[in-house]
Design an enzyme around this catalytic site. Sequence first.
Site, PDB file in Angstrom:
ATOM      1  N   ASN A   9       0.860  -1.302   0.117  1.00 25.34           N
ATOM      2  CA  ASN A   9      -0.083  -0.288   0.056  1.00 25.34           C
ATOM      3  C   ASN A   9       0.881   1.129  -0.028  1.00 25.34           C
ATOM      4  OD1 ASN A   9      -1.792   1.935   0.402  1.00 25.34           O
ATOM      5  ND2 ASN A   9      -2.095   1.364   2.808  1.00 25.34           N
ATOM      6  N   LYS A  11       0.032   4.175  -0.450  1.00 23.83           N
ATOM      7  CA  LYS A  11      -0.564   5.465   0.345  1.00 23.83           C
ATOM      8  C   LYS A  11      -0.522   6.638  -0.481  1.00 23.83           C
ATOM      9  CE  LYS A  11       0.254   3.168   4.793  1.00 23.83           C
ATOM     10  NZ  LYS A  11      -0.004   3.516   6.330  1.00 23.83           N
ATOM     11  N   HIS A  96      -9.237   0.644   4.965  1.00 20.73           N
ATOM     12  CA  HIS A  96      -7.989   1.027   5.897  1.00 20.73           C
ATOM     13  C   HIS A  96      -8.181   1.782   6.864  1.00 20.73           C
ATOM     14  CE1 HIS A  96      -3.951   2.363   6.604  1.00 20.73           C
ATOM     15  NE2 HIS A  96      -3.565   1.169   5.826  1.00 20.73           N
ATOM     16  N   GLU A  98      -6.832   4.344   8.129  1.00 17.79           N
ATOM     17  CA  GLU A  98      -6.675   5.796   7.693  1.00 17.79           C
ATOM     18  C   GLU A  98      -7.903   6.159   7.042  1.00 17.79           C
ATOM     19  OE1 GLU A  98      -2.869   5.553   5.700  1.00 17.79           O
ATOM     20  OE2 GLU A  98      -2.020   4.712   7.848  1.00 17.79           O
ATOM     21  N   GLU A 168      -5.172  -5.550  10.463  1.00 16.61           N
ATOM     22  CA  GLU A 168      -4.117  -4.362  10.664  1.00 16.61           C
ATOM     23  C   GLU A 168      -4.413  -3.615  12.196  1.00 16.61           C
ATOM     24  OE1 GLU A 168      -1.977  -3.269   6.852  1.00 16.61           O
ATOM     25  OE2 GLU A 168      -3.976  -1.996   7.144  1.00 16.61           O
ATOM     26  N   GLY A 174       2.535   2.193  10.961  1.00 14.29           N
ATOM     27  CA  GLY A 174       3.354   3.276  10.713  1.00 14.29           C
ATOM     28  C   GLY A 174       4.092   3.607  11.944  1.00 14.29           C
ATOM     29  N   SER A 214       3.882  -2.177  10.452  1.00 15.97           N
ATOM     30  CA  SER A 214       5.257  -2.261  10.813  1.00 15.97           C
ATOM     31  C   SER A 214       5.796  -3.799  10.241  1.00 15.97           C
ATOM     32  CB  SER A 214       5.556  -1.730  12.178  1.00 15.97           C
ATOM     33  OG  SER A 214       5.112  -0.329  12.496  1.00 15.97           O
TER      34      SER A 214
HETATM   35  C1  PEP Z   1      -0.586  -0.108   6.156  1.00 18.73           C
HETATM   36  O1  PEP Z   1      -1.151   0.965   6.272  1.00 18.73           O
HETATM   37  O2  PEP Z   1      -1.441  -0.894   5.541  1.00 18.73           O
HETATM   38  C2  PEP Z   1       0.570  -0.452   6.722  1.00 18.73           C
HETATM   39  C3  PEP Z   1       0.584  -1.818   7.018  1.00 18.73           C
HETATM   40  O3  PEP Z   1       1.678   0.438   7.023  1.00 18.73           O
HETATM   41  P1  PEP Z   1       2.966   0.117   7.646  1.00 18.73           P
HETATM   42  O4  PEP Z   1       3.529  -1.276   7.178  1.00 18.73           O
HETATM   43  O5  PEP Z   1       3.948   1.303   7.267  1.00 18.73           O
HETATM   44  O6  PEP Z   1       2.731   0.100   9.100  1.00 18.73           O
END
Ligand code: PEP
Length: 251
Positions: A9, A11, A96, A98, A168, A174, A214
């Site tokens: 992703n 973003k 997601h 966000e 997630e 993040g 992460s």
């Molecule tokens: C995400 O936003 O889907 C995600 C997993 O981000 P990150 O790997 O940066 O934590």
Amino acid sequence: MRKKIVAGNWKMNTTVPEGVELAKAVVEKSAQLPENVGLIVAPPFTHLASVASVLKGSKVQLSAQNCADHEKGAYTGEVSVSMLASVGCQWTILGHSERRQYYGETDEKLVEKVKLALAGGLGVILCVGENLDQREAGKHFDVVTDQIKNVLYNFTADDMKKIIVAYEPVWAIGTGKTATAEQAEEIHACIRKVLADKFGAQAADDTTILYGGSCKPSNAKELFAQKDIDGGLIGGAALKADDFIQIALSY
Ligand code: PEP
């Protein structure tokens, strides 16, 4: 046998030329991957047509990060499923954290979006996950169970063939904090059980459930070794082709 998938992703990162370079690097390096590991990249809307040309003939599939909750019409700024399909998208990420947090994406709205995506021929990567307060209050199983039921219980076992679930935990996205392999596995197993209760053991067993939060080359192996973790949805580390492929090679 369910598929192993690593999805990136991107973003709101990269310009179109940068995204095209990143996609080229991912395609080039994807030749190292075993047959049973699929790759998906989800660039911003503006990049999709150009990245689709780069991915043509490769094993890397294309996803959007979101889609509109209407088929077409007077919805300024929105991008419909048919528009996404017309540029070669095979998937869309939906729900997601966000989007849930900053753009008011509710489970009700997600039902509409999943319906439109499936009807328009797109597969769906549906994200679920608890926030830090919910985890600290011990409510993570309930939160994730409710998200799955609220959205996916409106669909059929046949629909589930086109749906990937991504767990997630919001507190791990993040932040550099990864859920431990045990924390992730117990939620993945719970998700599979909730799916089995509605769609039957076979459909639940065939559903790909990704971990996101992460995930990086240093922790992917341990996470992917868990019985119910079928790959990852990768944010930050998907912006570096080497890291992204290294994660995919963790199988
Ligand atoms: C995400 O936003 O889907 C995600 C997993 O981000 P990150 O790997 O940066 O934590």
